[in-house]
Scaffold this motif. Structure first.
Motif, PDB file in Angstrom:
ATOM      1  N   LYS A 166     -18.315  44.231 -22.659  1.00 52.97           N
ATOM      2  CA  LYS A 166     -16.900  44.366 -22.321  1.00 52.97           C
ATOM      3  C   LYS A 166     -16.125  43.239 -22.987  1.00 52.97           C
ATOM      4  O   LYS A 166     -16.651  42.143 -23.214  1.00 52.97           O
ATOM      5  CB  LYS A 166     -16.681  44.281 -20.803  1.00 52.97           C
ATOM      6  CG  LYS A 166     -17.325  45.405 -20.017  1.00 52.97           C
ATOM      7  CD  LYS A 166     -16.497  46.654 -20.133  1.00 52.97           C
ATOM      8  CE  LYS A 166     -17.048  47.762 -19.242  1.00 52.97           C
ATOM      9  NZ  LYS A 166     -16.226  48.955 -19.332  1.00 52.97           N
ATOM     10  N   ALA A 167     -14.846  43.484 -23.274  1.00 53.55           N
ATOM     11  CA  ALA A 167     -14.010  42.462 -23.883  1.00 53.55           C
ATOM     12  C   ALA A 167     -13.642  41.380 -22.871  1.00 53.55           C
ATOM     13  O   ALA A 167     -13.563  40.198 -23.202  1.00 53.55           O
ATOM     14  CB  ALA A 167     -12.749  43.087 -24.458  1.00 53.55           C
ATOM     15  N   LYS A 168     -13.395  41.807 -21.621  1.00 49.90           N
ATOM     16  CA  LYS A 168     -13.101  40.870 -20.534  1.00 49.90           C
ATOM     17  C   LYS A 168     -13.931  41.323 -19.342  1.00 49.90           C
ATOM     18  O   LYS A 168     -15.009  41.876 -19.540  1.00 49.90           O
ATOM     19  CB  LYS A 168     -11.601  40.881 -20.237  1.00 49.90           C
ATOM     20  CG  LYS A 168     -10.760  40.324 -21.398  1.00 49.90           C
ATOM     21  CD  LYS A 168      -9.298  40.585 -21.246  1.00 49.90           C
ATOM     22  CE  LYS A 168      -8.689  39.797 -20.135  1.00 49.90           C
ATOM     23  NZ  LYS A 168      -7.234  39.935 -20.083  1.00 49.90           N
ATOM     24  N   ALA A 169     -13.470  41.101 -18.120  1.00 47.57           N
ATOM     25  CA  ALA A 169     -14.252  41.484 -16.958  1.00 47.57           C
ATOM     26  C   ALA A 169     -14.425  43.005 -16.885  1.00 47.57           C
ATOM     27  O   ALA A 169     -15.516  43.502 -16.613  1.00 47.57           O
ATOM     28  CB  ALA A 169     -13.593  40.978 -15.690  1.00 47.57           C
ATOM     29  N   ARG A 170     -13.359  43.747 -17.150  1.00 54.08           N
ATOM     30  CA  ARG A 170     -13.423  45.208 -17.086  1.00 54.08           C
ATOM     31  C   ARG A 170     -12.905  45.891 -18.339  1.00 54.08           C
ATOM     32  O   ARG A 170     -13.148  47.069 -18.548  1.00 54.08           O
ATOM     33  CB  ARG A 170     -12.637  45.715 -15.875  1.00 54.08           C
ATOM     34  CG  ARG A 170     -13.211  45.203 -14.564  1.00 54.08           C
ATOM     35  CD  ARG A 170     -12.530  45.799 -13.391  1.00 54.08           C
ATOM     36  NE  ARG A 170     -13.087  45.265 -12.157  1.00 54.08           N
ATOM     37  CZ  ARG A 170     -13.004  45.846 -10.985  1.00 54.08           C
ATOM     38  NH1 ARG A 170     -12.371  46.998 -10.875  1.00 54.08           N
ATOM     39  NH2 ARG A 170     -13.537  45.299  -9.924  1.00 54.08           N
ATOM     40  N   ARG A 171     -12.160  45.175 -19.154  1.00 53.14           N
ATOM     41  CA  ARG A 171     -11.544  45.753 -20.345  1.00 53.14           C
ATOM     42  C   ARG A 171     -12.606  46.102 -21.380  1.00 53.14           C
ATOM     43  O   ARG A 171     -13.414  45.242 -21.742  1.00 53.14           O
ATOM     44  CB  ARG A 171     -10.555  44.735 -20.928  1.00 53.14           C
ATOM     45  CG  ARG A 171     -10.072  45.050 -22.322  1.00 53.14           C
ATOM     46  CD  ARG A 171      -8.615  45.426 -22.346  1.00 53.14           C
ATOM     47  NE  ARG A 171      -8.009  45.435 -23.658  1.00 53.14           N
ATOM     48  CZ  ARG A 171      -8.177  46.404 -24.530  1.00 53.14           C
ATOM     49  NH1 ARG A 171      -9.010  47.388 -24.309  1.00 53.14           N
ATOM     50  NH2 ARG A 171      -7.528  46.390 -25.678  1.00 53.14           N
ATOM     51  N   SER A 172     -12.566  47.333 -21.837  1.00 49.93           N
ATOM     52  CA  SER A 172     -13.505  47.754 -22.884  1.00 49.93           C
ATOM     53  C   SER A 172     -12.941  47.440 -24.248  1.00 49.93           C
ATOM     54  O   SER A 172     -11.737  47.239 -24.421  1.00 49.93           O
ATOM     55  CB  SER A 172     -13.759  49.263 -22.779  1.00 49.93           C
ATOM     56  OG  SER A 172     -14.366  49.583 -21.553  1.00 49.93           O
ATOM     57  N   PHE A 173     -13.807  47.445 -25.242  1.00 51.61           N
ATOM     58  CA  PHE A 173     -13.353  47.269 -26.610  1.00 51.61           C
ATOM     59  C   PHE A 173     -12.586  48.524 -27.028  1.00 51.61           C
ATOM     60  O   PHE A 173     -12.786  49.594 -26.470  1.00 51.61           O
ATOM     61  CB  PHE A 173     -14.548  47.044 -27.544  1.00 51.61           C
ATOM     62  CG  PHE A 173     -15.274  45.756 -27.261  1.00 51.61           C
ATOM     63  CD1 PHE A 173     -14.677  44.544 -27.549  1.00 51.61           C
ATOM     64  CD2 PHE A 173     -16.530  45.756 -26.713  1.00 51.61           C
ATOM     65  CE1 PHE A 173     -15.329  43.357 -27.289  1.00 51.61           C
ATOM     66  CE2 PHE A 173     -17.200  44.575 -26.438  1.00 51.61           C
ATOM     67  CZ  PHE A 173     -16.595  43.374 -26.732  1.00 51.61           C
ATOM     68  N   GLN A 174     -11.731  48.398 -28.032  1.00 51.67           N
ATOM     69  CA  GLN A 174     -10.902  49.514 -28.462  1.00 51.67           C
ATOM     70  C   GLN A 174     -11.780  50.626 -29.012  1.00 51.67           C
ATOM     71  O   GLN A 174     -12.687  50.382 -29.808  1.00 51.67           O
ATOM     72  CB  GLN A 174      -9.901  49.066 -29.540  1.00 51.67           C
ATOM     73  CG  GLN A 174      -8.961  50.162 -29.955  1.00 51.67           C
ATOM     74  CD  GLN A 174      -7.860  49.644 -30.868  1.00 51.67           C
ATOM     75  OE1 GLN A 174      -7.682  48.443 -31.025  1.00 51.67           O
ATOM     76  NE2 GLN A 174      -7.119  50.559 -31.467  1.00 51.67           N
ATOM     77  N   PHE A 175     -11.494  51.844 -28.552  1.00 57.78           N
ATOM     78  CA  PHE A 175     -12.272  53.004 -28.983  1.00 57.78           C
ATOM     79  C   PHE A 175     -11.760  53.480 -30.338  1.00 57.78           C
ATOM     80  O   PHE A 175     -10.558  53.578 -30.552  1.00 57.78           O
ATOM     81  CB  PHE A 175     -12.139  54.125 -27.958  1.00 57.78           C
ATOM     82  CG  PHE A 175     -12.774  55.414 -28.376  1.00 57.78           C
ATOM     83  CD1 PHE A 175     -14.163  55.559 -28.403  1.00 57.78           C
ATOM     84  CD2 PHE A 175     -12.003  56.484 -28.800  1.00 57.78           C
ATOM     85  CE1 PHE A 175     -14.742  56.735 -28.792  1.00 57.78           C
ATOM     86  CE2 PHE A 175     -12.574  57.661 -29.200  1.00 57.78           C
ATOM     87  CZ  PHE A 175     -13.953  57.801 -29.188  1.00 57.78           C
TER      88      PHE A 175
END
Length: 178
Positions: A166-175
């Protein structure tokens, strides 16, 4: 009460009396003995050291505050600095003085505290928690008022940790489709 209004001492005493009356009515409806009034409960003894100070630890986020209070003129010292120097924002200073305002003890105690960890907002919350706990050690009768105001509860909210993938705690990387 809305978030912008501040509770007065009388409001908090009324809330405490209403809570005790509700508990007594609930116990009577269930056929249980009515809980003893706070005056019937054994009195708590004040905890003071040889210098007449009371000590408590306050915590918020990653911050830990060690707080000593003693009767005085209302001077607050944080890490060797005046509170105005250490907490420049008025909101943080207001946060620290709330326990004194609610318990009607403003400018009656000197506060000396050391704070470590976290940022200024978390440190101010830790100092408020420590002051509230130290006030209950100095004057055990204030416990009910401070508890109803919510100052004795440790605010355990903290930043969520970052997870792998994950990029942060919950943020995913850009699809990316292509």
């Amino acid at each position: 009460m809305s978030g912008t209004q501040t509770a007065t001492l009388a409001d908090l005493k009324d809330a405490l009396a209403a809570r005790q009356a509700a508990a007594a009515a609930e116990a009577a409806a269930a056929g249980q003995p009515i809980p003893a009034a706070p005056s019937d409960a054994p009195k708590r003894e004040p905890k003071r050291d040889a210098l007449g100070r009371s000590y408590a630890t306050g915590r918020r986020k990653e911050s830990v505050a060690r707080v000593w209070i003693k009767p005085g003129k209302g001077e607050i010292t944080v890490n060797g600095k005046k509170v105005v120097q250490y907490f420049a924002r008025p909101v943080l200073r207001m946060l620290i003085t709330q326990p004194f305002l609610v318990s009607d003890r403003y400018n009656q105690f000197d506060v000396f505290c050391t704070v470590t960890g976290g940022g200024l907002s978390g440190q101010a919350g830790a100092v408020r928690h420590g002051i509230s706990r130290a006030l209950t050690h100095y004057e055990p009768d204030l416990r009910g008022i401070l508890k109803v105001a919510g100052f004795l509860t440790r605010d355990s909210r903290a930043v969520e940790r970052k997870k792998y993938g994950k990029a942060k705690a919950r943020r995913s990387f850009q699809f990316s489709k292509r």
